[in-house]
Each structure stands twice: as C-alpha cells, then as structure tokens.
Motif scaffolding. Structure first.
Motif, short mmCIF file in Angstrom:
data_model
loop_
_atom_site.label_atom_id
_atom_site.label_comp_id
_atom_site.label_asym_id
_atom_site.label_seq_id
_atom_site.Cartn_x
_atom_site.Cartn_y
_atom_site.Cartn_z
N CYS A 11 -2.82 -1.38 3.31
CA CYS A 11 -2.87 -0.63 4.56
C CYS A 11 -4.35 -0.38 4.87
O CYS A 11 -5.07 0.15 4.03
CB CYS A 11 -2.13 0.70 4.37
SG CYS A 11 -2.38 1.91 5.68
N CYS A 14 -5.47 3.63 4.56
CA CYS A 14 -5.64 4.34 3.29
C CYS A 14 -6.10 3.42 2.17
O CYS A 14 -6.41 3.90 1.07
CB CYS A 14 -4.34 5.03 2.89
SG CYS A 14 -3.02 3.89 2.40
N HIS A 47 0.89 1.79 6.85
CA HIS A 47 1.97 2.71 6.48
C HIS A 47 2.32 3.56 7.69
O HIS A 47 1.42 4.04 8.40
CB HIS A 47 1.52 3.66 5.36
CG HIS A 47 1.31 3.00 4.04
ND1 HIS A 47 0.09 2.99 3.42
CD2 HIS A 47 2.19 2.36 3.23
CE1 HIS A 47 0.21 2.35 2.26
NE2 HIS A 47 1.47 1.95 2.12
N CYS A 50 0.62 6.92 7.47
CA CYS A 50 -0.82 6.83 7.74
C CYS A 50 -1.06 6.71 9.23
O CYS A 50 -1.97 7.34 9.78
CB CYS A 50 -1.42 5.62 7.02
SG CYS A 50 -1.42 5.75 5.22
ZN LIG Z 1 -1.70 3.73 4.34
#
Ligand SMILES: [Zn+2]
Length: 93
Positions: A11, A14, A47, A50
C-alpha cells in the motif's frame, strides 16, 4: 487496473503489504502526467482504511471523477468514485 499480488503488493500510503482478506481501494491508471502529485496513486491499490484517512483522499476522488467519471463507456454507463473510494457503474440518464 491496479495489479495486486496479495502478500507482496505494498500500500503506497502505509508501505505495508496488502494481505488476503484486506479491503482495498484500487483504480485504473487515470493520471497520465508523472509530475502530477497524485500520479503514483492513480494505478495503485491502497488499504481501504488507509484511504479513508488519507490527506489527499478528496482531491484523488475529485480527480478520478473529473477524468474517468465523465466518460460514457460503450455500454452507456459511467464509473463514478464515491468519497470512500468505491466505484459504481451507473447508466447515463
Ligand atoms: Zn495501507
């Protein structure tokens, strides 16, 4: 469309790996200019959680809808992104 290899793809928000069972937001490559600040996210999977907390979420959704959301596809539908990153296909009225 973003390619996701579960357990390997990271991702970009993050920098952690996307695992099986995790909900993601993924679009297609809709920003063609590499110098655009959101370019690296335009063909990425993120995500879901996120994405919800991303500082640039609103701008990303607006840009997606400006570029992709205006297209009328061959089957007479449009693909619009909602504020949470989900995309729906709706017939053009
Ligand atoms: Zn993430």
């Amino acid at each position: 469309m973003a390619i996701v290899i579960l357990g390997k793809t990271e991702c970009p928000l993050c920098c952690e790996v996307i695992a099986a069972g995790q909900v993601t937001v993924a679009g297609q490559h809709f920003i063609q200019t590499p110098s655009h600040p959101l370019w690296r996210y335009s063909d990425a999977a993120m995500h879901y959680d996120c994405f919800q907390n991303w500082l640039h979420r609103k701008a990303f959704v607006e840009e997606y809808n400006r570029v992709i959301g205006q297209i009328v596809w061959g089957n007479g539908t449009q693909h619009r992104m909602h504020p949470d990153g989900t995309v729906t296909t709706t017939p053009v009225a």
